[in-house]
Design an enzyme around this catalytic site. Structure first.
Site, PDB file in Angstrom:
ATOM      1  CE  LYS A  15      46.847 -10.321 -15.933  1.00 39.71           C
ATOM      2  NZ  LYS A  15      46.247 -11.394 -16.716  1.00 39.71           N
ATOM      3  CE  LYS A  65      46.995 -23.164  -6.561  1.00 37.96           C
ATOM      4  NZ  LYS A  65      46.104 -22.153  -5.952  1.00 37.96           N
ATOM      5  CG  ASP A 102      46.404 -19.669  -2.922  1.00 35.68           C
ATOM      6  OD1 ASP A 102      47.042 -18.878  -3.636  1.00 35.68           O
ATOM      7  OD2 ASP A 102      46.161 -20.846  -3.252  1.00 35.68           O
ATOM      8  CB  ALA A 127      32.879 -26.024   0.760  1.00 37.87           C
ATOM      9  CE  LYS A 155      33.256 -30.036  -2.076  1.00 40.79           C
ATOM     10  NZ  LYS A 155      33.577 -29.628  -3.472  1.00 40.79           N
ATOM     11  CG  MET A 215      38.654 -15.677  -3.730  1.00 42.65           C
ATOM     12  SD  MET A 215      39.213 -17.305  -3.178  1.00 42.65           S
ATOM     13  CE  MET A 215      38.931 -17.177  -1.419  1.00 42.65           C
ATOM     14  CE1 TYR A 217      43.081 -10.889 -13.520  1.00 46.40           C
ATOM     15  CE2 TYR A 217      43.303 -12.476 -11.731  1.00 46.40           C
ATOM     16  CZ  TYR A 217      43.741 -11.946 -12.940  1.00 46.40           C
ATOM     17  OH  TYR A 217      44.831 -12.497 -13.562  1.00 46.40           O
TER      18      TYR A 217
END
Length: 275
Positions: A15, A65, A102, A127, A155, A215, A217
């Site tokens: 989006k 990322k 973020d 984590a 972790k 987090m 949706y």
């Protein structure tokens, strides 16, 4: 016209182009924003070509990322602490700044929804990378305690160890939560809701003052939010606002102007059939 884009694989579901076009219209910024889908091992080549052709900045989504983290020639503190980059920007000297928006997006959405953080007890479920990118911005809100719970406790402890100068962050176990007091804010950073699963947290850590945040949706409230509300939680918020808020933060990094989230959130909620 200045060129921006989002990189991901796959990318057709993103989006980001819609969001940033609305931001540009709202702020009267002259720019174009597209979507680029490199091969899974082709990020460096695609990003190099984008910037060599005059690209000014880009967003990065999965699975690139970490590639973007290594591609950047300079990192912000929040990118270093996140260990991942979701925003790249060309610097005046030709270098590439890597940032991670973020966590700022999560905090902005919580505050937009009138969820106080200062002096509050916060539980982070999970984590992984999604959690790691939000920890520094949450700590900067002066929470009184930030606990991280994960199926693999080591972790969670690895994330705590990133903050040796902070006494208000610690790892815990799901078993230990059975004896814990209710939390003010509970954040689910796992993808469990995508498959309709619930993290194994006890109902006793939720009360009528707790705010829960997922987090993930969906068009409908997530299974985690529905469950938490059944336990009496005051608020249940999903990750759509975080998506918009991290985009607004990226836009501000690139253009030096912060767009309003509300109009874009309204449009996305309309598109999802939620209003």
């Amino acid at each position: 016209m200045d060129q921006y884009a989002v990189f991901g694989h796959p990318i057709k579901q993103s989006k980001s182009p819609f969001i940033h076009r609305l931001f540009a219209e709202q702020t009267q910024q002259q720019l174009e924003y597209g979507a680029i889908e490199p091969a899974e091992d082709g990020f460096v080549e695609a990003a190099t070509a984008f910037f060599n052709n005059g690209g000014k900045g880009c967003n990065i989504t999965m699975p690139f990322k970490l590639d973007a983290y290594h591609f950047a020639t300079q990192l912000t503190e929040r990118a270093r602490m996140a260990g991942a980059v979701n925003t790249l920007k060309v610097l005046d000297d030709g270098g590439i700044l890597g940032d991670n928006t973020d966590g700022a997006g999560l905090v902005a959405d919580l505050l937009l929804n009138h969820v106080a953080l200062e002096g509050k007890r916060v539980l982070m479920i999970g984590a992984g990378g999604a959690a790691r990118g939000t920890l520094l911005p949450l700590l900067e809100q002066n929470v009184v305690m930030l606990q991280i719970v994960n199926r693999t406790t080591s972790k969670a402890q690895d994330l705590v160890d990133l903050f040796p100068n902070h006494q208000n962050i610690e790892a815990t176990t799901f078993d230990a939560l059975e004896a814990a007091e209710p939390f003010d804010v509970i954040i689910n950073s796992t993808s469990a809701s995508m498959s309709g699963e619930l993290p194994p947290i006890p109902t006793s850590i939720i009360n009528q003052y707790s705010s829960v945040y997922d987090m993930v949706y969906r068009q409908e409230p997530t299974v985690f939010i529905n469950w938490a509300k059944q336990q009496g939680a005051a608020k249940g918020i999903d990750g759509l606002g975080m998506l918009v808020a991290q985009a607004a933060e990226s836009f501000a990094v690139w253009r030096g102007i912060r767009p309003s989230m509300r109009q874009v959130l309204r449009e996305l909620n309309k598109n999802l059939g939620r209003i």
